[in-house]
Design a protein around this motif. Sequence first.
Motif, mmCIF file in Angstrom:
data_model
loop_
_atom_site.group_PDB
_atom_site.id
_atom_site.type_symbol
_atom_site.label_atom_id
_atom_site.label_comp_id
_atom_site.label_asym_id
_atom_site.label_seq_id
_atom_site.Cartn_x
_atom_site.Cartn_y
_atom_site.Cartn_z
ATOM 1 N N ASN A 162 0.517 -1.508 -0.021
ATOM 2 C CA ASN A 162 -0.133 0.298 0.250
ATOM 3 C C ASN A 162 0.907 1.317 -0.584
ATOM 4 O OD1 ASN A 162 0.959 -0.160 2.520
ATOM 5 N ND2 ASN A 162 -1.003 0.372 3.848
ATOM 6 N N GLY A 163 1.765 1.491 -0.969
ATOM 7 C CA GLY A 163 2.813 2.295 -0.577
ATOM 8 C C GLY A 163 2.982 3.167 -1.846
ATOM 9 N N ARG A 164 3.765 4.275 -1.370
ATOM 10 C CA ARG A 164 3.791 5.212 -2.869
ATOM 11 C C ARG A 164 3.580 4.945 -4.374
ATOM 12 N NH1 ARG A 164 8.002 7.370 -5.721
ATOM 13 N NH2 ARG A 164 9.898 6.067 -5.336
ATOM 14 N N GLY A 165 3.777 4.096 -4.766
ATOM 15 C CA GLY A 165 3.816 3.624 -5.876
ATOM 16 C C GLY A 165 4.985 3.867 -6.478
ATOM 17 N N LEU A 166 5.137 3.516 -7.777
ATOM 18 C CA LEU A 166 6.690 3.612 -9.080
ATOM 19 C C LEU A 166 5.577 4.786 -9.875
ATOM 20 C CD1 LEU A 166 7.246 -0.142 -9.092
ATOM 21 C CD2 LEU A 166 8.413 1.550 -8.120
ATOM 22 N N ALA A 167 7.046 5.724 -9.968
ATOM 23 C CA ALA A 167 6.512 6.575 -10.733
ATOM 24 C C ALA A 167 6.997 6.073 -12.181
ATOM 25 C CB ALA A 167 7.082 8.239 -10.103
ATOM 26 N N ARG A 168 6.281 6.755 -13.433
ATOM 27 C CA ARG A 168 7.282 6.134 -14.718
ATOM 28 C C ARG A 168 8.872 5.868 -14.454
ATOM 29 N NH1 ARG A 168 4.422 5.274 -18.639
ATOM 30 N NH2 ARG A 168 2.047 6.165 -18.899
ATOM 31 N N SER A 169 9.786 7.325 -14.072
ATOM 32 C CA SER A 169 10.947 7.926 -13.885
ATOM 33 C C SER A 169 11.440 6.042 -12.751
ATOM 34 C CB SER A 169 11.274 9.094 -13.627
ATOM 35 O OG SER A 169 10.413 9.049 -11.928
ATOM 36 N N ASP A 170 11.302 6.106 -12.039
ATOM 37 C CA ASP A 170 11.610 5.023 -10.921
ATOM 38 C C ASP A 170 11.232 3.513 -12.190
ATOM 39 O OD1 ASP A 170 10.633 6.383 -9.081
ATOM 40 O OD2 ASP A 170 9.219 5.271 -8.145
ATOM 41 N N LEU A 171 10.085 3.811 -13.164
ATOM 42 C CA LEU A 171 10.418 2.046 -13.636
ATOM 43 C C LEU A 171 11.414 1.806 -14.836
ATOM 44 C CD1 LEU A 171 6.102 1.712 -14.143
ATOM 45 C CD2 LEU A 171 7.789 0.583 -13.128
ATOM 46 N N ALA A 172 11.618 2.834 -15.267
ATOM 47 C CA ALA A 172 12.327 3.502 -16.140
ATOM 48 C C ALA A 172 13.743 3.426 -15.601
ATOM 49 C CB ALA A 172 12.794 4.769 -16.436
ATOM 50 N N LYS A 173 14.254 4.407 -14.521
ATOM 51 C CA LYS A 173 15.459 3.431 -14.154
ATOM 52 C C LYS A 173 15.527 1.424 -13.086
ATOM 53 C CE LYS A 173 15.765 5.322 -9.342
ATOM 54 N NZ LYS A 173 15.784 6.115 -8.387
ATOM 55 N N ALA A 174 14.333 1.404 -12.766
ATOM 56 C CA ALA A 174 14.275 0.279 -12.413
ATOM 57 C C ALA A 174 14.731 -0.937 -13.386
ATOM 58 C CB ALA A 174 13.334 0.329 -11.325
#
Length: 166
Positions: free
Chosen positions: A89-101
């Motif tokens: 139930n966290g803050r979720g992933l931003a597009r930038s997080d997904l790109a980095k991950a």
Amino acid sequence: PAILEQGLVAALQWLASRFEKRSGVECLFRTGDERVGTPGHELPEGVPLVAYRTAQEALTNISKHAQATRVTIDLATSGDVLSLEISDNGRGLARSDLAKAASFGIRGLHERASTVGGWIDLSSGATGTTLILSVPLAAHASAPALADDVGGGDNRDHDPSAWASL
């Protein structure tokens, strides 16, 4: 990990308990079948380790990035498919997080899943993130070994080193 000798359910219960104690984040493990991965209900070779490591990586990422207060791990078998779902139930992933991950973490999860013919689905929003590992179990019993394929067909779906689907 030695805990896997006790079965996948026991290993995931232990992992969830340990995560909760270490992080202070509530972690609930659920399964519809306590026998998954135990004698008489064995999983194909490699599947328990892939499931365990997927859960371990997901929990590590949750503790580092999600700012979650609750995590749920669900293990199920339906038909001939094993599913492992880890939700927070966290803050979720931003597009930038997904790109980095995608450079390492998510790519590694996809690669690990592919070694047993499985795949990863990842969804995220403002109310949390869900990662699902799916592994078709029947394919392990009927799939030919790579070395036996003399037909010369395209084996990318069966080659754990292929990252074509990423």
